[in-house]
Design an enzyme around this catalytic site. Structure first.
Site, PDB file in Angstrom:
ATOM      1  N   HIS A   1      -6.856   8.427 -39.764  1.00 19.54           N
ATOM      2  CA  HIS A   1      -7.497   9.039 -38.599  1.00 19.54           C
ATOM      3  C   HIS A   1      -6.494   9.176 -37.452  1.00 19.54           C
ATOM      4  CE1 HIS A   1     -10.753   9.841 -35.725  1.00 19.54           C
ATOM      5  NE2 HIS A   1     -10.078   9.063 -34.902  1.00 19.54           N
ATOM      6  N   GLU A   2      -5.741   8.127 -37.196  1.00 17.26           N
ATOM      7  CA  GLU A   2      -4.750   8.163 -36.117  1.00 17.26           C
ATOM      8  C   GLU A   2      -3.579   9.077 -36.453  1.00 17.26           C
ATOM      9  OE1 GLU A   2      -5.187   7.039 -33.105  1.00 17.26           O
ATOM     10  OE2 GLU A   2      -7.137   6.288 -33.734  1.00 17.26           O
TER      11      GLU A   2
ATOM     12  N   HIS B   1      -4.604  12.403 -35.289  1.00 16.79           N
ATOM     13  CA  HIS B   1      -4.407  12.576 -33.843  1.00 16.79           C
ATOM     14  C   HIS B   1      -2.940  12.866 -33.541  1.00 16.79           C
ATOM     15  CE1 HIS B   1      -8.351  11.509 -32.370  1.00 16.79           C
ATOM     16  NE2 HIS B   1      -8.360  10.429 -33.129  1.00 16.79           N
TER      17      HIS B   1
END
Length: 82
Positions: free
Chosen positions: A31-32, A35
Site C-alpha cells: 500500500h505504501e 503511495h
C-alpha cells in the site's frame, strides 16, 4: 531480537495467525509502495520511505530519498512534501 523470537514462536504455536500477520505486513508495505510510486510519477517530492515505526535502526540515501528500517515492524510510511 525479541521480536524475531516472538515471530518464530508464533509461527510454531499458531501457523495461521503467523500467516495472517505476515500477510498484513506485506499488504501495508505494498500500500505504501503505491503511495510512493504515485507521488514520484506525479512530480511530488517523496523524501522518506521507511519500513516500520519507532526508532530508526538503519537507513541509506539514494538520490533525494532516504530509505530504511525502523524498530517496530508494524507497517511502513512515506513522507511526501507538500
Amino acid at each position: 531480537m525479541r521480536r524475531i523470537v516472538a515471530l518464530v514462536v508464533l509461527a510454531f504455536a499458531s501457523p495461521w495467525t503467523f500467516v495472517f500477520v505476515v500477510g498484513l505486513l506485506v499488504s501495508v508495505f505494498l500500500h505504501e509502495v503505491g503511495h510512493f510510486v504515485t507521488a514520484r510519477r506525479t512530480g511530488m517530492k517523496a523524501t522518506q520511505f521507511f519500513m516500520g515505526f519507532g526508532p530508526r535502526l538503519f537507513s541509506w540515501r539514494r538520490g533525494e530519498v532516504e530509505y530504511g528500517w525502523r524498530a517496530l515492524p508494524i507497517g511502513a510510511f512515506v513522507r511526501i512534501v507538500g
